[in-house]
Write an enzyme that holds these catalytic residues in place. Structure first.
Site, PDB file in Angstrom:
ATOM      1  CB  SER A  69      -0.943   0.174   1.183  1.00  0.00           C
ATOM      2  OG  SER A  69      -1.627  -1.148   1.305  1.00  0.00           O
TER       3      SER A  69
HETATM    4  N1  SAH Z   1      -0.769  -4.769   4.142  1.00  0.00           N
HETATM    5  C1  SAH Z   1      -0.064  -4.971   2.899  1.00  0.00           C
HETATM    6  C2  SAH Z   1      -1.008  -4.686   1.705  1.00  0.00           C
HETATM    7  C3  SAH Z   1      -1.018  -5.781   0.821  1.00  0.00           C
HETATM    8  S1  SAH Z   1      -2.249  -5.688  -0.106  1.00  0.00           S
HETATM    9  C4  SAH Z   1       0.971  -3.828   3.138  1.00  0.00           C
HETATM   10  O1  SAH Z   1       1.495  -3.585   4.072  1.00  0.00           O
HETATM   11  O2  SAH Z   1       1.140  -3.032   2.067  1.00  0.00           O
HETATM   12  C5  SAH Z   1      -3.681  -6.779   0.064  1.00  0.00           C
HETATM   13  C6  SAH Z   1      -3.533  -7.950   0.621  1.00  0.00           C
HETATM   14  O3  SAH Z   1      -4.816  -8.337   0.913  1.00  0.00           O
HETATM   15  C7  SAH Z   1      -2.724  -8.940  -0.652  1.00  0.00           C
HETATM   16  O4  SAH Z   1      -1.650  -9.489  -0.477  1.00  0.00           O
HETATM   17  C8  SAH Z   1      -3.957  -9.895  -0.896  1.00  0.00           C
HETATM   18  O5  SAH Z   1      -3.614 -11.093  -1.408  1.00  0.00           O
HETATM   19  C9  SAH Z   1      -4.653  -9.902   0.511  1.00  0.00           C
HETATM   20  N2  SAH Z   1      -6.097 -10.551   0.400  1.00  0.00           N
HETATM   21  C10 SAH Z   1      -7.085 -10.214  -0.524  1.00  0.00           C
HETATM   22  N3  SAH Z   1      -8.225 -10.909   0.097  1.00  0.00           N
HETATM   23  C11 SAH Z   1      -7.873 -11.570   1.105  1.00  0.00           C
HETATM   24  C12 SAH Z   1      -8.759 -12.297   2.028  1.00  0.00           C
HETATM   25  N4  SAH Z   1      -9.842 -12.744   1.698  1.00  0.00           N
HETATM   26  N5  SAH Z   1      -7.870 -12.798   2.888  1.00  0.00           N
HETATM   27  C13 SAH Z   1      -6.806 -12.603   3.317  1.00  0.00           C
HETATM   28  N6  SAH Z   1      -6.053 -11.897   2.402  1.00  0.00           N
HETATM   29  C14 SAH Z   1      -6.478 -11.205   1.227  1.00  0.00           C
END
Ligand code: SAH
Length: 218
Positions: A69
């Site tokens: 993010s």
């Molecule tokens: N927290 C991260 C953001 C990652 S993007 C950061 O520090 O930047 C969002 C993440 O959510 C992705 O890795 C995606 O695989 C995950 N995601 C999407 N749907 C999900 C679900 N139902 N359960 C767990 N993770 C999920």
């Protein structure tokens, strides 16, 4: 410590200070959050080839169609999450590379984080352990179900968007707790839900763009 962790020019105090100034201009005002963003090595959570962009205020690819993010989004969501008081126990949905988990671990009591894509979850675990953050509890699971055996949580933060808030997450929010999540389809709003007893108060704030909250595991 490897070279990436020890840091090179791109991790200089000046580069990080520029990011902090940019976050302030964009409205982030919580000094504890700004300090944690300043001290958390974002370059350590992304591919070395992208590390020169680590302290830009942009989302970056982390593989598997996912992104780390944008720092503003991490700061804003964290600020909203801790606004009512530092939550003792936090659930994060979407560990991704583990950056937001590291930020939460520096500010909150205990952090539980769920990721549906196994290789991302495993890589995040290695990185968090290397940073001395083995206390963050990680699980490879569908975050739409929350983490029932550890509920209730004083704070819940989701880093992926859906048009609706999963009922399981609301049920796992403690009395007095707060949930922060992007809600919407293509156009999303950062949404804050406060729980008081069985009453849930919802507010929609900034327009944002997140990867989708998907079902099942991969
Ligand atoms: N927290 C991260 C953001 C990652 S993007 C950061 O520090 O930047 C969002 C993440 O959510 C992705 O890795 C995606 O695989 C995950 N995601 C999407 N749907 C999900 C679900 N139902 N359960 C767990 N993770 C999920």
């Amino acid at each position: 410590m490897d070279t990436q962790l020890r840091g090179i020019g791109m991790t200089s105090a000046r580069t990080r200070e520029r990011l902090i100034n940019r976050l302030r201009e964009a409205g982030v005002s919580n000094e504890r959050v700004l300090e944690v963003i300043r001290t958390t090595p974002r370059h350590f959570f992304i591919d070395e080839a992208l590390a020169h962009q680590a302290y830009d205020d942009t989302a970056l690819p982390i593989g598997y169609g996912q992104t780390i993010s944008q720092p503003w989004v991490v700061a804003r969501m964290t600020e909203l999450l801790i606004e009512p008081g530092t939550p003792a126990k936090v659930l994060e949905i979407g560990t991704g590379c583990g950056y937001q988990s590291a930020v939460l671990a520096a500010l909150c009591g205990s952090v539980y984080s769920v990721e549906r894509i196994r290789p991302l979850q495993e890589q995040a675990r290695r990185r968090l352990v290397e940073l001395g953050l083995a206390k963050v509890r990680l699980k490879h699971a569908d975050g739409g179900l929350g983490w029932n055996s550890e509920a209730p949580f004083n704070g819940i933060l989701a880093a992926c968007a859906r048009p609706d808030i999963p009922a399981e997450l609301l049920a796992q929010l403690a009395d007095g707790g707060r949930l922060v999540m992007p809600v919407g389809d293509r156009l999303q709003k950062l949404t804050v839900v406060d729980r008081r007893g069985d009453e849930f108060t919802t507010r929609q704030l900034d327009a944002v763009r997140f990867v989708p909250f998907q079902r099942g595991i991969q």
